[in-house]
Design a protein around this motif. Sequence first.
Motif, PDB file in Angstrom:
ATOM      1  N   THR A 192       0.859  -1.186   0.000  1.00 12.95           N
ATOM      2  CA  THR A 192       0.000   0.000   0.000  1.00 12.95           C
ATOM      3  C   THR A 192       0.895   1.236   0.000  1.00 12.95           C
ATOM      4  OG1 THR A 192      -0.100  -0.036   2.426  1.00 12.95           O
ATOM      5  CG2 THR A 192      -1.887  -1.141   1.247  1.00 12.95           C
ATOM      6  N   SER A 193       0.299   2.387  -0.214  1.00 14.58           N
ATOM      7  CA  SER A 193       1.079   3.622  -0.233  1.00 14.58           C
ATOM      8  C   SER A 193       1.318   4.139   1.181  1.00 14.58           C
ATOM      9  CB  SER A 193       0.346   4.696  -1.041  1.00 14.58           C
ATOM     10  OG  SER A 193      -0.816   5.128  -0.358  1.00 14.58           O
ATOM     11  N   ARG A 194       2.354   4.939   1.331  1.00 11.37           N
ATOM     12  CA  ARG A 194       2.651   5.552   2.626  1.00 11.37           C
ATOM     13  C   ARG A 194       1.473   6.396   3.093  1.00 11.37           C
ATOM     14  NH1 ARG A 194       4.300  10.434   3.811  1.00 11.37           N
ATOM     15  NH2 ARG A 194       4.787  10.940   1.636  1.00 11.37           N
ATOM     16  N   GLN A 195       0.822   7.093   2.162  1.00 13.35           N
ATOM     17  CA  GLN A 195      -0.310   7.950   2.515  1.00 13.35           C
ATOM     18  C   GLN A 195      -1.486   7.127   3.043  1.00 13.35           C
ATOM     19  OE1 GLN A 195       1.380   7.999  -0.326  1.00 13.35           O
ATOM     20  NE2 GLN A 195       2.252  10.063  -0.533  1.00 13.35           N
ATOM     21  N   THR A 196      -1.726   5.965   2.424  1.00  8.62           N
ATOM     22  CA  THR A 196      -2.821   5.101   2.879  1.00  8.62           C
ATOM     23  C   THR A 196      -2.530   4.545   4.266  1.00  8.62           C
ATOM     24  OG1 THR A 196      -3.333   4.482   0.597  1.00  8.62           O
ATOM     25  CG2 THR A 196      -4.187   3.045   2.325  1.00  8.62           C
ATOM     26  N   VAL A 197      -1.274   4.177   4.506  1.00  8.74           N
ATOM     27  CA  VAL A 197      -0.885   3.691   5.837  1.00  8.74           C
ATOM     28  C   VAL A 197      -1.123   4.779   6.874  1.00  8.74           C
ATOM     29  CG1 VAL A 197       1.040   2.938   7.282  1.00  8.74           C
ATOM     30  CG2 VAL A 197       0.807   2.046   4.956  1.00  8.74           C
ATOM     31  N   SER A 198      -0.651   5.989   6.590  1.00  8.35           N
ATOM     32  CA  SER A 198      -0.796   7.100   7.536  1.00  8.35           C
ATOM     33  C   SER A 198      -2.265   7.364   7.854  1.00  8.35           C
ATOM     34  CB  SER A 198      -0.147   8.358   6.954  1.00  8.35           C
ATOM     35  OG  SER A 198      -0.310   9.455   7.827  1.00  8.35           O
ATOM     36  N   LYS A 199      -3.091   7.407   6.821  1.00  7.33           N
ATOM     37  CA  LYS A 199      -4.522   7.673   7.008  1.00  7.33           C
ATOM     38  C   LYS A 199      -5.179   6.570   7.838  1.00  7.33           C
ATOM     39  CE  LYS A 199      -8.795   8.391   4.369  1.00  7.33           C
ATOM     40  NZ  LYS A 199      -9.375   8.483   2.993  1.00  7.33           N
ATOM     41  N   THR A 200      -4.822   5.318   7.566  1.00 11.18           N
ATOM     42  CA  THR A 200      -5.467   4.184   8.234  1.00 11.18           C
ATOM     43  C   THR A 200      -5.085   4.095   9.704  1.00 11.18           C
ATOM     44  OG1 THR A 200      -5.505   2.965   6.140  1.00 11.18           O
ATOM     45  CG2 THR A 200      -5.811   1.686   8.163  1.00 11.18           C
TER      46      THR A 200
END
Length: 230
Positions: A192-200
Amino acid sequence: MMDFEAKYWHLSQFQLSKRLSRHEMINMCNSLIMKYFKKGLQVCPENNITKNVYFLKKGTIKIVSLCNNGEEIIKDIIKKGDIFGILGLLHGESEDDYAVALEDAVVCIIDVETLKRMMAENHHLNNYIFKLAGIRINKLERRLESLIYKDAKTRIHEFVFDYLNEHGIESGEFMVANFLLSNKDIGRLTSTSRQTVSKTINHLKTKGIIDFDKNTIKCRKSSSYIKKPN
């Protein structure tokens, strides 16, 4: 003498030692090489990971490989007390894989051929090593199934709570683990993307399911996400 005593003590902390007689323990200690690795250093860069089996006495290690485009793929996170490199016994470890210390680490190393000879002479040791290999293979299969069948949010959720259950220790009402991975690292583990990890993970924190800072991540032991002792 002190080096032998240190290796004997380190080896005795592993479940594997319960499958060895005192004579076999001494022989294994004489074959072990104990090394110290600072955070960020590659473990045994002079050899590929398939040539040895490694006993991680202290620290945390990541197993990685490189894509053709030079991008790093994280395959596994190894915690203190684990043995890694075992799939090299089955020719199941890629020669392109390598290990990197996520924090200062102490590793005891034995070459694959020496361990094979010991396994041939001790069926209890042989069965235990193959059991560990089976657990590692099952873990890789579960991860592959997750990548194929589950969405990004679910993959990140599962990784976070698997990490807490595997690497965490009890502290009062919480299960707490050292937070050694960046969002980019988690993205590499979950595709997954870093942005998706951060958001989740920030959503999990906002909901009060987990809490974290730059050093630790924690979850209440009463949470349904935390495995209960048998």
